[in-house]
Design a protein around this motif. Structure first.
Motif, PDB file in Angstrom:
ATOM      1  N   GLY A  49     105.755  86.005  37.266  1.00 17.73           N
ATOM      2  CA  GLY A  49     105.673  85.396  38.891  1.00 17.73           C
ATOM      3  C   GLY A  49     106.566  84.048  39.064  1.00 17.73           C
ATOM      4  N   VAL A  50     107.723  83.996  38.281  1.00 13.09           N
ATOM      5  CA  VAL A  50     108.614  82.751  38.497  1.00 13.09           C
ATOM      6  C   VAL A  50     109.083  82.892  39.868  1.00 13.09           C
ATOM      7  CG1 VAL A  50     110.686  81.502  37.864  1.00 13.09           C
ATOM      8  CG2 VAL A  50     108.856  82.474  36.096  1.00 13.09           C
ATOM      9  N   ASP A  51     109.219  81.937  40.915  1.00 16.95           N
ATOM     10  CA  ASP A  51     109.758  81.631  41.965  1.00 16.95           C
ATOM     11  C   ASP A  51     111.238  81.398  41.981  1.00 16.95           C
ATOM     12  OD1 ASP A  51     110.343  81.782  44.746  1.00 16.95           O
ATOM     13  OD2 ASP A  51     109.149  79.856  45.014  1.00 16.95           O
ATOM     14  N   VAL A  52     112.151  82.459  41.492  1.00 16.15           N
ATOM     15  CA  VAL A  52     113.537  82.032  41.382  1.00 16.15           C
ATOM     16  C   VAL A  52     114.250  81.984  42.795  1.00 16.15           C
ATOM     17  CG1 VAL A  52     115.724  82.909  40.263  1.00 16.15           C
ATOM     18  CG2 VAL A  52     113.632  83.100  39.230  1.00 16.15           C
ATOM     19  N   ARG A  53     114.557  80.722  43.239  1.00 20.34           N
ATOM     20  CA  ARG A  53     115.300  80.928  44.493  1.00 20.34           C
ATOM     21  C   ARG A  53     117.124  81.010  44.477  1.00 20.34           C
ATOM     22  NH1 ARG A  53     111.855  78.608  48.592  1.00 20.34           N
ATOM     23  NH2 ARG A  53     109.855  78.965  47.593  1.00 20.34           N
ATOM     24  N   SER A  54     117.437  80.927  43.291  1.00 14.59           N
ATOM     25  CA  SER A  54     119.141  80.849  43.213  1.00 14.59           C
ATOM     26  C   SER A  54     119.438  80.861  41.850  1.00 14.59           C
ATOM     27  CB  SER A  54     119.675  79.576  43.866  1.00 14.59           C
ATOM     28  OG  SER A  54     119.508  78.615  43.156  1.00 14.59           O
ATOM     29  N   TYR A  55     120.769  81.653  41.562  1.00 16.53           N
ATOM     30  CA  TYR A  55     121.435  81.706  40.322  1.00 16.53           C
ATOM     31  C   TYR A  55     122.805  81.453  40.395  1.00 16.53           C
ATOM     32  CZ  TYR A  55     123.442  83.650  36.158  1.00 16.53           C
ATOM     33  OH  TYR A  55     124.227  83.478  35.139  1.00 16.53           O
ATOM     34  N   PHE A  56     123.257  80.372  39.843  1.00 17.28           N
ATOM     35  CA  PHE A  56     124.687  79.945  39.817  1.00 17.28           C
ATOM     36  C   PHE A  56     125.570  80.437  38.364  1.00 17.28           C
ATOM     37  CE2 PHE A  56     122.095  77.187  42.361  1.00 17.28           C
ATOM     38  CZ  PHE A  56     122.847  77.238  43.832  1.00 17.28           C
ATOM     39  N   ALA A  57     126.488  81.219  38.646  1.00 22.45           N
ATOM     40  CA  ALA A  57     127.241  81.674  37.498  1.00 22.45           C
ATOM     41  C   ALA A  57     128.298  80.666  37.288  1.00 22.45           C
ATOM     42  CB  ALA A  57     127.920  82.948  37.892  1.00 22.45           C
ATOM     43  N   TRP A  58     128.671  80.215  35.778  1.00 20.27           N
ATOM     44  CA  TRP A  58     129.505  79.344  35.270  1.00 20.27           C
ATOM     45  C   TRP A  58     130.416  80.192  34.882  1.00 20.27           C
ATOM     46  CZ3 TRP A  58     130.165  74.505  36.001  1.00 20.27           C
ATOM     47  CH2 TRP A  58     131.009  73.809  35.190  1.00 20.27           C
ATOM     48  N   SER A  59     131.520  80.261  35.767  1.00 18.52           N
ATOM     49  CA  SER A  59     132.304  79.451  36.463  1.00 18.52           C
ATOM     50  C   SER A  59     132.891  80.069  37.595  1.00 18.52           C
ATOM     51  CB  SER A  59     133.242  78.290  36.097  1.00 18.52           C
ATOM     52  OG  SER A  59     133.896  77.703  36.976  1.00 18.52           O
ATOM     53  N   LEU A  60     132.875  79.723  38.708  1.00 20.10           N
ATOM     54  CA  LEU A  60     133.647  80.741  39.689  1.00 20.10           C
ATOM     55  C   LEU A  60     135.009  80.918  39.315  1.00 20.10           C
ATOM     56  CD1 LEU A  60     133.611  81.771  42.662  1.00 20.10           C
ATOM     57  CD2 LEU A  60     134.293  79.713  43.460  1.00 20.10           C
ATOM     58  N   LEU A  61     135.941  79.816  38.990  1.00 19.72           N
ATOM     59  CA  LEU A  61     137.103  79.739  38.726  1.00 19.72           C
ATOM     60  C   LEU A  61     137.572  79.553  37.320  1.00 19.72           C
ATOM     61  CD1 LEU A  61     138.621  78.007  41.983  1.00 19.72           C
ATOM     62  CD2 LEU A  61     138.299  80.452  41.693  1.00 19.72           C
ATOM     63  N   ASP A  62     138.637  80.034  36.725  1.00 21.65           N
ATOM     64  CA  ASP A  62     139.044  79.617  35.475  1.00 21.65           C
ATOM     65  C   ASP A  62     139.621  78.339  35.878  1.00 21.65           C
ATOM     66  OD1 ASP A  62     138.860  82.064  34.272  1.00 21.65           O
ATOM     67  OD2 ASP A  62     140.993  82.733  34.526  1.00 21.65           O
ATOM     68  N   ASN A  63     139.390  77.266  35.068  1.00 19.68           N
ATOM     69  CA  ASN A  63     139.772  76.025  35.250  1.00 19.68           C
ATOM     70  C   ASN A  63     140.181  75.227  34.095  1.00 19.68           C
ATOM     71  OD1 ASN A  63     137.358  75.521  34.162  1.00 19.68           O
ATOM     72  ND2 ASN A  63     136.342  75.019  36.116  1.00 19.68           N
ATOM     73  N   PHE A  64     140.200  73.785  33.911  1.00 19.22           N
ATOM     74  CA  PHE A  64     140.668  73.022  32.976  1.00 19.22           C
ATOM     75  C   PHE A  64     139.226  72.901  32.129  1.00 19.22           C
ATOM     76  CE2 PHE A  64     140.852  69.054  30.868  1.00 19.22           C
ATOM     77  CZ  PHE A  64     142.070  69.109  30.081  1.00 19.22           C
TER      78      PHE A  64
END
Length: 105
Positions: A49-64
């Motif tokens: 019953g966890v109220d998950v509102r969002s998920y953010f993947a790491w990372s959008l772009l290849d970076n430094f």
């Protein structure tokens, strides 16, 4: 390449960024990671019953990356550092399809 301290141990250099772009876009290990993580999110929602509102993947772009510079590519979007052109990796498609299938009504 320059080593600050001489070492008796052999040092092997692996240049991961030198590969055909087609190979770089096929990030099956990342897809498996996301598959496991997003399935765990579903279990948390449906079983606990966890109220998950969002998920953010790491990372959008290849970076430094501080530890690895530009060699390690964590992004779901491949960046050609010479031209700055961006190419979606297979993991982008996985995430897009997963969230379309599991979005809240």
């Amino acid at each position: 390449m320059h080593l600050r301290r001489p070492t008796k141990n052999p040092y092997f250099k692996n240049e991961n960024s030198i590969q055909p772009i087609e190979a770089a876009l096929q990030d099956t290990d990342r897809i498996e990671y996301f598959r496991g993580y997003t399935n765990a999110l579903l279990e948390a929602v449906h079983q606990d019953g966890v109220d998950v509102r969002s998920y953010f993947a790491w990372s959008l772009l290849d970076n430094f990356e501080w530890a690895d510079g530009y060699q390690t590519r964590f992004g779901v979007t491949y960046v050609d550092y010479k031209t700055m052109k961006r190419y979606p990796k297979d993991s982008v498609r996985f995430l897009k399809e997963w969230f379309e299938k599991h979005k809240a009504p």
